[in-house]
Design a protein around this motif. Structure first.
Motif, PDB file in Angstrom:
ATOM      1  N   LYS A 115       0.120  -8.030   4.531  1.00  0.00           N
ATOM      2  CA  LYS A 115       0.673  -7.097   3.523  1.00  0.00           C
ATOM      3  C   LYS A 115       0.010  -5.726   3.658  1.00  0.00           C
ATOM      4  N   PHE A 116      -1.284  -5.742   3.894  1.00  0.00           N
ATOM      5  CA  PHE A 116      -1.961  -4.462   4.071  1.00  0.00           C
ATOM      6  C   PHE A 116      -1.438  -3.761   5.328  1.00  0.00           C
ATOM      7  N   ALA A 117      -1.217  -4.540   6.393  1.00  0.00           N
ATOM      8  CA  ALA A 117      -0.694  -3.953   7.633  1.00  0.00           C
ATOM      9  C   ALA A 117       0.662  -3.299   7.390  1.00  0.00           C
ATOM     10  N   GLU A 118       1.489  -3.969   6.596  1.00  0.00           N
ATOM     11  CA  GLU A 118       2.810  -3.391   6.313  1.00  0.00           C
ATOM     12  C   GLU A 118       2.689  -2.100   5.511  1.00  0.00           C
ATOM     13  N   LEU A 119       1.778  -2.103   4.531  1.00  0.00           N
ATOM     14  CA  LEU A 119       1.583  -0.881   3.744  1.00  0.00           C
ATOM     15  C   LEU A 119       1.024   0.232   4.644  1.00  0.00           C
ATOM     16  N   ALA A 120       0.133  -0.125   5.543  1.00  0.00           N
ATOM     17  CA  ALA A 120      -0.448   0.884   6.451  1.00  0.00           C
ATOM     18  C   ALA A 120       0.652   1.519   7.308  1.00  0.00           C
ATOM     19  N   VAL A 121       1.607   0.723   7.736  1.00  0.00           N
ATOM     20  CA  VAL A 121       2.726   1.268   8.519  1.00  0.00           C
ATOM     21  C   VAL A 121       3.536   2.248   7.668  1.00  0.00           C
ATOM     22  N   THR A 122       3.781   1.867   6.429  1.00  0.00           N
ATOM     23  CA  THR A 122       4.527   2.760   5.523  1.00  0.00           C
ATOM     24  C   THR A 122       3.790   4.086   5.355  1.00  0.00           C
ATOM     25  N   LYS A 123       2.489   3.982   5.162  1.00  0.00           N
ATOM     26  CA  LYS A 123       1.699   5.199   4.963  1.00  0.00           C
ATOM     27  C   LYS A 123       1.649   6.037   6.247  1.00  0.00           C
ATOM     28  N   ALA A 124       1.561   5.369   7.376  1.00  0.00           N
ATOM     29  CA  ALA A 124       1.547   6.100   8.647  1.00  0.00           C
ATOM     30  C   ALA A 124       2.865   6.847   8.834  1.00  0.00           C
ATOM     31  N   LYS A 125       3.952   6.183   8.528  1.00  0.00           N
ATOM     32  CA  LYS A 125       5.267   6.839   8.672  1.00  0.00           C
ATOM     33  C   LYS A 125       5.391   8.022   7.716  1.00  0.00           C
ATOM     34  N   ALA A 126       4.834   7.868   6.516  1.00  0.00           N
ATOM     35  CA  ALA A 126       4.903   8.971   5.537  1.00  0.00           C
ATOM     36  C   ALA A 126       4.173  10.206   6.042  1.00  0.00           C
ATOM     37  N   ARG A 127       3.241   9.999   6.940  1.00  0.00           N
ATOM     38  CA  ARG A 127       2.503  11.135   7.521  1.00  0.00           C
ATOM     39  C   ARG A 127       3.044  11.514   8.895  1.00  0.00           C
ATOM     40  N   GLY A 128       4.249  11.062   9.202  1.00  0.00           N
ATOM     41  CA  GLY A 128       4.915  11.516  10.424  1.00  0.00           C
ATOM     42  C   GLY A 128       4.589  10.705  11.664  1.00  0.00           C
ATOM     43  N   LEU A 129       3.787   9.659  11.524  1.00  0.00           N
ATOM     44  CA  LEU A 129       3.421   8.868  12.697  1.00  0.00           C
ATOM     45  C   LEU A 129       4.485   7.819  12.996  1.00  0.00           C
ATOM     46  N   HIS A 130       4.538   7.422  14.247  1.00  0.00           N
ATOM     47  CA  HIS A 130       5.360   6.285  14.624  1.00  0.00           C
ATOM     48  C   HIS A 130       4.452   5.062  14.556  1.00  0.00           C
ATOM     49  N   ALA A 131       4.862   4.043  13.826  1.00  0.00           N
ATOM     50  CA  ALA A 131       3.993   2.867  13.666  1.00  0.00           C
ATOM     51  C   ALA A 131       4.856   1.647  13.398  1.00  0.00           C
ATOM     52  N   ARG A 132       4.303   0.494  13.761  1.00  0.00           N
ATOM     53  CA  ARG A 132       5.003  -0.747  13.437  1.00  0.00           C
ATOM     54  C   ARG A 132       3.994  -1.896  13.393  1.00  0.00           C
ATOM     55  N   THR A 133       4.409  -2.959  12.717  1.00  0.00           N
ATOM     56  CA  THR A 133       3.585  -4.157  12.729  1.00  0.00           C
ATOM     57  C   THR A 133       3.996  -5.021  13.918  1.00  0.00           C
ATOM     58  N   VAL A 134       3.069  -5.870  14.388  1.00  0.00           N
ATOM     59  CA  VAL A 134       3.415  -6.892  15.379  1.00  0.00           C
ATOM     60  C   VAL A 134       2.959  -8.234  14.813  1.00  0.00           C
TER      61      VAL A 134
END
Ligand SMILES: [Fe+2]
Lengths: 339, 295
Positions: A115-134
């Motif tokens: 769940k934290f990993a998913e939230l981290a991806v959301t936050k990364a995207k909000a800052r313009g980064l490309h991110a995903r969970t695996v």
């Protein structure tokens, strides 16, 4: 600042800090090397055993810190498509290192906070980064992360999140990644130990060697490592972040575009020199400068900050040389398109 | 015993996307296709091998990266799941393969005599890299022949492309000598892309071919230059400009695979036959075969 950037920053809301501070939510930082020797054969070299003991001390510090989550940034997990976050709740495998396979296999089972990993991806995207969970059975977790989690968190006392190191990422992207993770920590109200898996000098001895003959590859590597450790002992994390490019040039074999872990670490922990540092071990492991170091927030700064680099909040993607007019302070090129 | 020989050498790149696009039963993800030009190229390579008899596939792979010498698989059988660390959404492949340990050890021994640092990999839990699996699958999907798998020593990172090439020339010669001594017939694969700057984002549908193209024109021009040299028998010239090419296009030739192959084939002056050129997530990939019988 152009309108587009201003809009993006506004959308980050409270995530954008006004002033650099040591974030209380990240109560501990730990630097560890990722080579398998301290895990698999510490008895073969006294220095490897001291690194192993350093891991044990760091483990005690984690337990005492009140941390409820380990966030691991591993320089040995490369990614290309932005940054990846491990999100398999219980990855289980038997790992073998590409080079040091003869030291033995490493069975593992970890506890991941998906769940934290998913939230981290959301936050990364909000800052313009490309991110995903695996989250795939059999995903190859890197040697460094496996060693770090086996030695720092052997009974899976704490859940962990692991984030990759993008081979193309430079300072902006990596700094923004650290901030995005802090956003996630703050939103969940977590207490975190930030674990960086990286050697200092990374030049391995490239020839067969008896364990007893291990040594830092060169005097120059050793001197740069010791300079870095001096800063670490004084808690000057942000200063080290700003020295990363220099360290990359002086003491690193250029396998990737830049030496990134201190950019990430400083951004995640709060872009300050407000720490007290302890070097638990510094030894050669197959030629590399392998140190176990901890940083705890301290009351006062031991060094004056010298900011001479940009403090990015948002990642706007790769820029070509002629895209400089997109940078906030550059204004438009004559006749350039404003879109 | 008859002298062993190389029946063909091939540049056989390993983007996992190509296996994903083929939907073989071993790979878990399912695709709608994609990258047909390269896949059809592999089909043409397979056809060119159809009338050749060979006993073993020897592959040099960029994704088994070793810093302490060059390593060789030394366990006769491997069966496991390979998950691509970069594209795990595309490649989760259940492999079951055999290794010609005798030939592997012989190449190891020949290489040691040239002064290279070499090591056998004898841990049965070792996981085979996705580059090896992808190239071998695309060349020989039946997996009915043993392989010899050689790691990529990263001397390029430590020293320079020139040093890496000097080592790979030795390794190629050692490979050829070991094959000749073995009496076996071998297919050699250099498992690498040419220009290697990726896009850092993936289309929502990875096989959306409207999104696929070379990362930049500069890479395309370099790729064409290299292909022109390979296909006109100017392989020594190609090796000579390899350092520039590798630097300029962050090429996957930094792994040494192609230099090893050219050396093993003794720098062919006959034409390489190009079966395809195409891009995968922005990188340049060529499938080229060298048939010593055409020399
Ligand atoms: Fe590759």
């Amino acid at each position: 600042m152009n309108a587009a950037v201003a809009g993006k920053e506004a959308s980050l809301g409270e995530a954008v800090a006004d002033e650099p501070t040591a974030a209380n939510s990240v109560t501990l930082g730990i630097l560890v090397p990722g080579l398998p020797h301290p895990l698999l054969c510490p008895e073969k070299n006294e220095g490897w055993q001291r690194v192993r003991d350093g891991f044990a001390t760091a483990r005690e510090q984690i337990a005492a810190s009140g941390a409820d989550l380990l966030v691991v940034y591993s320089t040995m997990w490369p990614s290309i498509l932005g940054h990846q976050f491990q999100a398999n709740p219980t990855p289980e495998w038997t790992h073998v290192d590409d080079d040091f396979h003869y030291l033995g296999s490493i069975p593992y089972k970890f506890r991941i906070d998906a769940k934290f990993a998913e939230l981290a991806v959301t936050k990364a995207k909000a800052r313009g980064l490309h991110a995903r969970t695996v989250a795939y059975h059999g995903f190859p977790i890197d040697t460094g992360t496996v060693v770090a989690l086996k030695l720092l968190n052997p009974d899976n006392e704490l859940p962990a999140t692991i984030v990759s190191s993008n081979i193309y990422a430079n300072r902006t992207e990596t700094t923004v990644l650290g901030k995005a993770l802090r956003d996630a920590v703050e939103e969940q109200g977590r207490t975190v130990a930030a674990v960086v898996v990286s050697t200092l000098s990374n030049r391995l001895v490239t020839e067969p060697m008896e364990p007893a003959d291990d040594h830092i590859h060169s005097l120059k590597d050793d001197e740069w490592n010791r300079k870095f450790l001096e800063y670490l002992e004084k808690g000057r994390l942000e200063d080290l972040s700003q020295l990363s490019r220099q360290f990359h040039d002086e003491a690193r074999v250029p396998k990737v575009v830049a030496f990134k872990p201190f950019w990430w670490w400083a951004a995640f922990m709060g872009q300050a020199n407000l720490y007290s540092g302890t070097v638990h071990a510094y030894e050669p492991i197959w030629g590399t400068g392998s140190a176990v170091v901890s940083l705890e927030p301290a009351g006062e700064s031991t060094g004056d900050l010298e900011y001479d680099e940009d403090d990015p909040e948002f990642y706007s993607g790769d820029r070509e040389v002629l895209d400089l007019h997109d940078a906030p302070s550059m204004g438009s090129l004559p006749g350039g398109n404003e879109d | 015993m008859a002298k062993g020989e190389i029946v063909m050498g091939a540049l056989a790149p390993h983007p996992p996307h190509l296996v994903y696009a083929e939907n073989p039963s071993q790979n878990e993800p399912v695709s709608e296709g994609g990258w047909e030009e390269l896949r059809w190229g592999y089909e043409r390579l397979r056809k060119s091998l159809a009338d050749k008899e060979f006993d073993v596939i020897i592959i040099h792979t960029p994704h088994w990266q070793t810093y302490v010498g060059t390593h060789f698989l030394g366990v006769p059988h491997f069966k496991n799941l390979s998950v691509d660390p970069i594209f795990p959404n595309l490649f989760r492949y259940n492999y079951d393969l055999t290794v010609d340990v005798e030939l592997s050890r012989s190449i190891h021994d020949h290489a040691a005599k040239t002064g290279l640092h070499v090591q056998m990999m004898e841990n049965p839990d070792f996981r085979i890299d996705y580059g090896t699996i992808t190239s071998c699958h695309l060349v020989r999907p039946d997996w009915d022949l043993p392989i010899v798998c050689i790691s990529s020593n990263r001397s390029r990172n430590y020293f320079s492309v020139e040093v890496m090439q000097a080592n790979m020339v030795k390794l190629g010669q050692a490979t050829r000598e070991a094959i000749e001594a073995s009496g076996k017939r071998a297919l050699l694969l250099s498992s690498n892309s040419l220009s290697h700057r990726h896009f850092t984002e993936e289309p929502e549908v990875p096989e959306d071919m409207s999104q696929e193209h070379i990362t930049n024109h500069h890479q395309y021009l370099w790729d064409m230059k290299m292909i022109e040299l390979m296909c006109s028998g100017k392989t020594r010239e190609m090796i000579d400009i390899m350092p520039d090419f590798t630097e300029q296009t962050v090429a996957e030739t930094d792994a040494g695979s192609l230099t090893w192959l050219m050396s093993a084939l003794d720098f062919p002056e006959y034409q390489g036959e190009i079966h395809a050129y195409g891009t995968v997530i922005g990188t340049g990939n060529a499938i080229i075969g060298w048939d010593p019988a055409s020399a």
